[in-house]
Motif scaffolding. Structure first.
Motif, short mmCIF file in Angstrom:
data_model
loop_
_atom_site.label_atom_id
_atom_site.label_comp_id
_atom_site.label_asym_id
_atom_site.label_seq_id
_atom_site.Cartn_x
_atom_site.Cartn_y
_atom_site.Cartn_z
N GLU A 9 0.83 -1.22 0.00
CA GLU A 9 0.00 0.00 0.00
C GLU A 9 0.86 1.26 0.00
O GLU A 9 0.54 2.24 -0.65
N ASP A 292 -0.79 -9.47 -5.16
CA ASP A 292 -2.12 -9.87 -4.75
C ASP A 292 -3.10 -8.89 -5.42
O ASP A 292 -3.17 -7.73 -5.03
N GLU A 294 -6.30 -8.30 -5.44
CA GLU A 294 -7.30 -7.60 -4.63
C GLU A 294 -6.68 -6.50 -3.79
O GLU A 294 -7.20 -5.39 -3.69
N ARG A 295 -5.56 -6.85 -3.21
CA ARG A 295 -4.88 -5.88 -2.37
C ARG A 295 -4.33 -4.72 -3.22
O ARG A 295 -4.34 -3.56 -2.80
N GLY A 299 -5.54 -0.99 -2.84
CA GLY A 299 -4.49 -0.04 -2.47
C GLY A 299 -4.39 1.14 -3.42
O GLY A 299 -3.87 2.19 -3.05
N SER A 304 -4.71 1.56 3.43
CA SER A 304 -5.34 0.93 4.59
C SER A 304 -5.13 1.77 5.84
O SER A 304 -5.87 1.66 6.81
#
Ligand code: GDP
Length: 307
Positions: A9, A292, A294-295, A299, A304
């Motif tokens: 992130e 990843d 989804e992350r 991001g 986050s």
């Protein structure tokens, strides 16, 4: 992500602040008229998503918005996120080494971050309890083996290297023998990274690939192309060259933290069809994240740690 390394992130901060995090602002003006869609298109292209991929994405979201009568910015943003995710799709599974010797061939142009990325892969495998060995098959650039040795010292591992100018095929041959003899779990092979326009380089990579295969049929288990995220669309043309020479089955996107061009992952996945497997999140040995989707997509829109 792995003890101490910079988080994914965090490395998306520039891309998020410059582009994706601003999409909400485009949509707050009220009507979803042509200018909103044009602005969205422009923003995605600037984020290096690539023209073709952007046009397809915006068209898809636009028709979805019309069909379902979207009225809120959140609906548009959610639809876009889910489209972005499907572009990355399954194109991201990191293969699991499991038991036995696992060979990773690392290719890419000089300066892309190849040596650093090799060290990061070594560290990642070590943290999984695997014994790692490095092979200096870039015999063209005299400093390459030395640079690799510096990282190897930090990792507390060995490098198989020959004299500068020697046959890279012989280095790989010896490295595989050594890996077997010493009970190594992961062998990571550095290769030459002179300009991708050179025919010789591609011939050399093909030869290295053949030498590996001849000794171990199922190897290389991973052929990782290191691309510098900050080069944006140029990374795509580099990838085309390498894809022709060797069977690239994963991308290591280095220097993501230093760029706002994080949209390049969508162009790589949709236009090259090569899975992105790893991301470089900083200069340190543990600054690596396994990709990843989804992350990554989440991001791009929101940190986050944001409130
Ligand atoms: P090579 O010539 O391709 O082997 O590239 P190097 O591994 O020597 O890296 C070139 C430069 O990029 C060095 O200054 C590295 O510290 C830097 N670098 C490599 N990966 C990353 C990364 O993920 N993030 C940042 N910020 N710098 C990186």
């Amino acid at each position: 992500m792995f003890g101490g390394g910079k988080e994914l992130e965090e490395s998306l901060t520039r891309t998020r602040r410059s582009f994706f995090g601003r999409i909400g602002e485009l949509l707050t003006g009220g009507e979803l008229d042509d200018s909103v869609w044009d602005d969205l298109e422009e923003l995605l292209i600037k984020a290096d998503v690539g023209v073709n991929t952007t046009v397809e994405l915006v068209q898809a979201v636009r028709s979805q918005a019309a069909a379902r009568g979207f009225t809120s910015p959140t609906q548009v943003e959610e639809a876009l996120q889910s489209r972005l995710l499907s572009v990355l799709g399954a194109a991201s599974d990191v293969p699991d080494p499991g038991e036995g010797l696992w060979v990773i061939l690392v290719v890419g142009v000089n300066g892309s971050g190849k040596t650093t990325s090799i060290a990061k892969l070594g560290s990642l495998h070590q943290r999984r309890g695997r014994k790692v060995l490095l092979a200096a098959a870039d015999t063209f650039r005299a400093a390459a083996a030395d640079q690799l040795k510096v990282w190897a010292t930090r990792l507390g591992t060995d490098v198989v290297a020959h004299q500068p100018g020697s046959d890279p095929g012989a280095v790989v041959y010896d490295a595989l023998e050594a890996a077997r003899a010493r009970g190594v779990d992961t062998l990571i092979v550095d290769t030459a990274g002179r300009l991708h326009t050179q025919y010789n380089l591609m011939q050399e990579l093909r030869k290295i690939h053949r030498v590996v295969k001849k000794q171990m049929e199922e190897a290389p288990h991973e052929t990782v192309l290191v691309l510098d995220a900050s080069t944006g669309q140029n990374a795509l043309s580099q990838a085309e060259y390498f894809k022709e020479a060797v069977d690239v089955n994963g991308v290591f996107l280095a220097k993501l933290d230093g760029t706002a061009k994080g949209g390049i992952v969508f162009a790589i996945a949709s236009e090259l069809n090569i899975p992105i497997r790893y991301v470089g999140t900083g200069e340190g040995i543990d600054d690596i994240a396994e990709f990843d989707p989804e992350r990554y997509v989440a991001g791009l829109f929101k940190d986050s740690s944001d409130n």
